[in-house]
Design a protein around this motif. Structure first.
Motif, PDB file in Angstrom:
ATOM      1  N   UNK A  63      59.711 -10.871 -30.473  1.00 38.23           N
ATOM      2  CA  UNK A  63      60.817 -10.232 -31.188  1.00 38.23           C
ATOM      3  C   UNK A  63      60.440  -9.826 -32.611  1.00 38.23           C
ATOM      4  N   UNK A  64      59.159  -9.933 -32.952  1.00 40.33           N
ATOM      5  CA  UNK A  64      58.740  -9.625 -34.318  1.00 40.33           C
ATOM      6  C   UNK A  64      58.917  -8.147 -34.649  1.00 40.33           C
ATOM      7  N   UNK A  65      58.675  -7.275 -33.669  1.00 41.61           N
ATOM      8  CA  UNK A  65      58.833  -5.839 -33.902  1.00 41.61           C
ATOM      9  C   UNK A  65      60.259  -5.464 -34.276  1.00 41.61           C
ATOM     10  N   UNK A  66      61.254  -5.845 -33.465  1.00 40.58           N
ATOM     11  CA  UNK A  66      62.651  -5.573 -33.873  1.00 40.58           C
ATOM     12  C   UNK A  66      63.003  -6.198 -35.217  1.00 40.58           C
ATOM     13  N   UNK A  79      66.913 -15.714 -42.362  1.00 42.39           N
ATOM     14  CA  UNK A  79      67.705 -15.778 -41.142  1.00 42.39           C
ATOM     15  C   UNK A  79      67.285 -16.929 -40.257  1.00 42.39           C
ATOM     16  N   UNK A  80      65.971 -17.156 -40.167  1.00 39.67           N
ATOM     17  CA  UNK A  80      65.469 -18.279 -39.366  1.00 39.67           C
ATOM     18  C   UNK A  80      65.980 -19.612 -39.922  1.00 39.67           C
ATOM     19  N   UNK A  81      65.955 -19.752 -41.233  1.00 41.58           N
ATOM     20  CA  UNK A  81      66.418 -20.991 -41.850  1.00 41.58           C
ATOM     21  C   UNK A  81      67.903 -21.230 -41.568  1.00 41.58           C
ATOM     22  N   UNK A 241      69.329 -11.013 -37.335  1.00 39.85           N
ATOM     23  CA  UNK A 241      69.251 -12.422 -36.957  1.00 39.85           C
ATOM     24  C   UNK A 241      68.766 -12.603 -35.529  1.00 39.85           C
ATOM     25  N   UNK A 242      68.519 -11.499 -34.844  1.00 39.52           N
ATOM     26  CA  UNK A 242      68.142 -11.570 -33.425  1.00 39.52           C
ATOM     27  C   UNK A 242      66.875 -12.370 -33.195  1.00 39.52           C
ATOM     28  N   UNK A 393      64.567   0.482 -26.444  1.00 37.89           N
ATOM     29  CA  UNK A 393      65.255  -0.656 -27.073  1.00 37.89           C
ATOM     30  C   UNK A 393      65.816  -1.624 -26.035  1.00 37.89           C
ATOM     31  N   UNK A 394      65.483  -1.432 -24.766  1.00 33.87           N
ATOM     32  CA  UNK A 394      66.041  -2.279 -23.718  1.00 33.87           C
ATOM     33  C   UNK A 394      65.611  -3.730 -23.865  1.00 33.87           C
ATOM     34  N   UNK A 395      64.408  -3.949 -24.401  1.00 36.90           N
ATOM     35  CA  UNK A 395      63.933  -5.321 -24.562  1.00 36.90           C
ATOM     36  C   UNK A 395      64.847  -6.099 -25.514  1.00 36.90           C
ATOM     37  N   UNK A 396      65.272  -5.439 -26.595  1.00 34.05           N
ATOM     38  CA  UNK A 396      66.212  -6.072 -27.522  1.00 34.05           C
ATOM     39  C   UNK A 396      67.540  -6.345 -26.826  1.00 34.05           C
ATOM     40  N   UNK A 397      67.971  -5.424 -25.969  1.00 33.27           N
ATOM     41  CA  UNK A 397      69.227  -5.614 -25.241  1.00 33.27           C
ATOM     42  C   UNK A 397      69.137  -6.783 -24.270  1.00 33.27           C
TER      43      UNK A 397
END
Length: 510
Positions: A63-66, A79-81, A241-242, A393-397
């Motif tokens: 998920x680093x790219x998004x 966001x991770x924190x 935050x994804x 963008x389907x991977x993010x979905x």
């Protein structure tokens, strides 16, 4: 079970061997279920399955790219924190309910016992959607990284169709591993923990030593980048935050493996909580190191697999290939663990008559594995990933499907437990007086992120950029609604015996 005095109080001591298995099976029978799964997993194995499903190394990389587009390093780190902090509340609240109801059905059985059959039915469908989304996002991530290796080493530019073929091959591989039985799954998960930690250590060492230069702390903690098309920075931060919420999910796997775990009422909740805080700590260091090693932000963000570009800039093509291989193994371990958790959920849901064709999905193989349930979750994961053939963008979905299916399924039994108040019969692992504040924080957070990940991720919204996660959520809820009139007679989770209530209430804090 042996007892000993601790500071003047009597508390249970864990039995071992056949004695403990017998005690676990009696507890399961008291909850209304006949023990049929092989109980061959210990406390570490139970922790390992959730840690593998969370797959902090694989999730952060996939998920680093998004993340680079939706806020950049600043949103990813902070966001991770923040997300990890609130996810820990969700995990602790869920762990408390798991301790009282350690079954493979996990959240749907908890919701059924605390709220009634319809609560359990809908919770089960949400949980199933989230688990299938988790399998899809992990295994498709492994396929993307495999394509990156093929490109680096042999110059093969992998098309979306070829990525889908690799993805299907990985799904079939995971089906074969799960069909071999829970003992192999447990061993692989234990190996996965050490591979994760060793892999992170190696990657951190490379990222801090090999690059010619490093970004300053102001960049790592403060660089904000917006490539989403949306102008509002708060909106961009929200959808950014994804990477954290999409990675720190799946820890319910420990609950789903309860019927195959020794001393499940304590081992499963501990597995949930430990997998979260270990992943939270490891992930923060990893993300900071990745941001520090970025050499050219625009080039990295434009790469099909941005972590591969960071590795190439640091150690060249051959070194990057080796690091990507580490990540691929991590993703393969995580996908295998998620298939195990998903198939147990299907088995348990079918055992109670909730799914169409329940008689098929609850069947066991000679290795006491729900083999047809394995094939069902693998096929469903393949189906929901098909839009990746035409949508970049389907991977993010798919990641959003995992979140909006799984996290509400976590919150429902927590909310119902809060509604029960003092009538809730605690298991041996509980939060004491902190139970209610922790639970309410968890419920509010889940409501927030569920709405957040139903929102459009890119502007303008087109067929290619459409976030179809809400469509999947509505579809599964509609399917559950249409199924309910036919399932209400067949769906009949058992009622715990009075012995289960007496057995559950044992005073042992976290």
């Amino acid at each position: 079970m042996r007892r000993t005095s601790v500071f003047g109080a009597t508390r249970p001591q864990p039995a071992t061997g056949p004695e403990q298995v017998s005690d676990d099976n009696r507890q399961l029978a008291d909850l209304g279920y006949e023990p049929v799964l092989a109980r061959r997993m210990g406390g570490f194995g139970n922790f390992a399955v959730s840690f593998s499903v969370i797959s902090v190394l694989g999730g952060c990389m996939a998920l680093y790219g998004p993340g680079l587009i939706a806020g950049g390093p600043a949103v990813m780190l902070w966001g991770w924190a923040v997300v990890g902090f609130f996810v820990l509340f969700v995990g602790m609240a869920l762990a408390e309910v798991t301790s009282a109801y350690p079954t493979s059905g996990a959240m749907f059985y908890m919701a059924d016992q605390l709220g009634g059959r319809r609560w359990g039915f809908y919770t089960g469908w949400l949980n199933l959607l989230g688990l299938i989304g988790g399998i899809a996002v992990i295994d498709y991530g492994a396929a993307l990284f495999t394509g990156a290796v093929l490109d680096l080493q042999w110059g093969i530019a992998v098309t979306p169709e070829e990525t889908m073929v690799i993805f299907v091959a990985i799904l079939l591989f995971h089906a074969a591993l799960n069909l071999a039985g829970v003992r192999l799954v447990s061993v692989l998960n234990s190996i996965s923990v050490w591979w994760h930690l060793a892999g992170v250590a190696v990657i951190l060492g490379v990222l801090w030593i090999a690059p010619d230069s490093h970004q300053p702390a102001s960049f790592v903690l403060g660089e904000f980048s917006n490539g989403t098309g949306w102008a509002n920075p708060l909106y961009v931060t929200g959808i950014g935050l994804a990477i954290a919420q999409g990675t720190l999910v799946g820890y319910d796997a420990s609950a789903h493996m309860s019927e195959e775990t020794s001393r499940a009422a304590v081992s499963a909740p501990r597995g949930i909580v430990r997998s979260i805080w270990v992943s939270w700590a490891v992930g923060f260091v990893l993300l900071a190191s990745m941001a520090s090693a970025i050499q050219d932000y625009a080039t990295t963000a434009a790469s099909p697999v941005p972590p591969a570009q960071i590795f190439v800039d640091a150690v060249g093509t051959d070194g990057a290939t080796l690091l990507l291989a580490v990540v691929i193994v991590v993703l393969l371990c995580g996908g295998n663990a998620e298939v195990a958790a998903g198939s147990r959920m299907v088995f348990a849901f079918s055992r109670d008559g909730a799914l169409p064709g329940s008689g098929l999905w609850r069947r066991l193989s000679r290795s006491q594995t729900p083999h047809l349930a394995v094939w069902l979750v693998v096929a469903a994961a393949c189906l929901i990933t098909l839009p990746s053939l035409y949508s970049p963008t389907a991977f993010t979905a798919v990641s959003a499907i995992n979140i909006i299916g799984m996290t509400p399924a976590y919150a429902i039994p927590i909310f119902l437990r809060l509604r029960h108040g003092s009538r809730f019969r605690k298991g041996p692992w509980h939060l004491g007086r902190w139970s209610r504040p922790v639970g309410w924080i968890a419920v509010i957070w889940v409501g927030f992120v569920t709405v957040l990940f139903c929102l459009p991720q890119r502007d303008p919204v087109t067929v290619e950029t459409f976030n179809y996660a809400p469509v999947a959520l509505v579809a599964v809820l509609l399917l559950a609604e249409l199924r309910w009139p036919f399932a209400r007679r067949a769906y009949n989770p058992p009622t715990p015996t009075p012995a289960a209530q007496d057995r559950a209430h044992v005073e042992e804090f976290i």
